[in-house]
Design a protein around this motif. Structure first.
Motif, short mmCIF file in Angstrom:
data_model
loop_
_atom_site.label_atom_id
_atom_site.label_comp_id
_atom_site.label_asym_id
_atom_site.label_seq_id
_atom_site.Cartn_x
_atom_site.Cartn_y
_atom_site.Cartn_z
N ASN A 251 0.81 -1.22 0.00
CA ASN A 251 0.00 0.00 0.00
C ASN A 251 0.84 1.26 0.00
O ASN A 251 0.41 2.29 -0.52
CB ASN A 251 -0.98 -0.01 1.17
CG ASN A 251 -2.26 -0.72 0.79
OD1 ASN A 251 -3.11 -0.14 0.15
ND2 ASN A 251 -2.34 -2.00 1.15
N VAL A 252 2.02 1.20 0.57
CA VAL A 252 2.92 2.36 0.49
C VAL A 252 3.29 2.59 -0.98
O VAL A 252 3.19 3.72 -1.49
CB VAL A 252 4.17 2.16 1.37
CG1 VAL A 252 5.21 3.22 1.08
CG2 VAL A 252 3.79 2.15 2.84
N MET B 126 -9.27 -5.87 5.13
CA MET B 126 -8.00 -5.51 5.77
C MET B 126 -7.21 -4.56 4.87
O MET B 126 -6.67 -3.56 5.33
CB MET B 126 -7.20 -6.78 6.03
CG MET B 126 -5.96 -6.63 6.83
SD MET B 126 -5.04 -8.17 7.03
CE MET B 126 -6.27 -9.44 7.13
N GLN B 127 -7.18 -4.87 3.59
CA GLN B 127 -6.45 -4.03 2.64
C GLN B 127 -7.03 -2.63 2.59
O GLN B 127 -6.30 -1.65 2.53
CB GLN B 127 -6.48 -4.70 1.26
CG GLN B 127 -5.65 -4.00 0.22
CD GLN B 127 -6.42 -2.96 -0.56
OE1 GLN B 127 -7.62 -3.06 -0.76
NE2 GLN B 127 -5.73 -1.94 -1.00
N GLU B 128 -8.35 -2.51 2.65
CA GLU B 128 -8.97 -1.19 2.60
C GLU B 128 -8.60 -0.35 3.82
O GLU B 128 -8.32 0.85 3.70
CB GLU B 128 -10.50 -1.31 2.50
CG GLU B 128 -10.98 -1.89 1.19
CD GLU B 128 -10.59 -1.05 -0.02
OE1 GLU B 128 -10.42 0.18 0.10
OE2 GLU B 128 -10.47 -1.64 -1.11
N VAL B 129 -8.59 -0.96 5.00
CA VAL B 129 -8.22 -0.23 6.21
C VAL B 129 -6.76 0.19 6.15
O VAL B 129 -6.41 1.33 6.48
CB VAL B 129 -8.52 -1.07 7.47
CG1 VAL B 129 -7.94 -0.42 8.72
CG2 VAL B 129 -10.01 -1.28 7.62
N ILE B 130 -5.90 -0.71 5.71
CA ILE B 130 -4.48 -0.39 5.58
C ILE B 130 -4.30 0.76 4.58
O ILE B 130 -3.54 1.69 4.82
CB ILE B 130 -3.66 -1.63 5.18
CG1 ILE B 130 -3.63 -2.64 6.34
CG2 ILE B 130 -2.24 -1.25 4.76
CD1 ILE B 130 -3.09 -4.01 5.95
N VAL C 160 -13.86 1.66 8.09
CA VAL C 160 -13.24 0.77 9.08
C VAL C 160 -14.32 -0.06 9.76
O VAL C 160 -14.14 -1.28 9.98
CB VAL C 160 -12.41 1.57 10.10
CG1 VAL C 160 -11.99 0.71 11.28
CG2 VAL C 160 -11.19 2.19 9.43
N ALA C 161 -15.45 0.55 10.09
CA ALA C 161 -16.55 -0.21 10.70
C ALA C 161 -17.05 -1.29 9.76
O ALA C 161 -17.32 -2.42 10.20
CB ALA C 161 -17.68 0.74 11.09
N ALA C 162 -17.13 -0.99 8.48
CA ALA C 162 -17.57 -2.00 7.51
C ALA C 162 -16.56 -3.15 7.45
O ALA C 162 -16.94 -4.31 7.40
CB ALA C 162 -17.72 -1.34 6.14
N ALA C 163 -15.28 -2.82 7.46
CA ALA C 163 -14.25 -3.87 7.44
C ALA C 163 -14.32 -4.73 8.70
O ALA C 163 -14.15 -5.95 8.64
CB ALA C 163 -12.87 -3.24 7.29
#
Length: 114
Positions: free
Chosen positions: A17-18, A72-76, A105-108
């Protein structure tokens, strides 16, 4: 499952993600650069993103479901982008951005419930 099995995919997703964030948004600091140049540079950066993202998902699929990996990827992505936006682009997030991200984040989090 060992801690390595659980956390290596997370670490690889963080690294990917970076690279992804630089590939997608890094060129915004160089608005005078020709579009073709930034497209090619972004593709070059994206290569390194994929060299981390593909193993992250392959290894992570032994521990997490595909929807969990995506959540997880979306939050990261949001966490990396928040830091990148403030540090690299000089555009810190406002309250409404944080509120919108909190909903994601809540959805994840819901994805991880049994």
């Amino acid at each position: 499952m060992s801690l390595l099995d659980r956390f290596l995919p997370v670490a690889l997703l963080l690294g990917s993600n970076v690279f992804m964030t630089f590939a997608w948004y890094g060129h915004l600091r160089y608005k005078s650069a020709p579009l073709l140049t930034v497209i090619l540079a972004s593709w070059g950066i994206a290569f390194f993103e994929y060299t981390l993202q593909v193993p992250a998902n392959r290894l992570g699929s032994a521990v997490y479901s595909a929807p969990q990996l995506k959540g997880m990827q979306e939050v990261i992505t949001l966490l990396v982008f928040a830091g990148f936006s403030a540090w690299y682009l000089g555009q810190p997030l406002k309250w409404n951005h944080w509120a919108g991200f909190a909903l994601i984040v809540a959805a994840a989090w819901l994805i991880f419930l049994d």
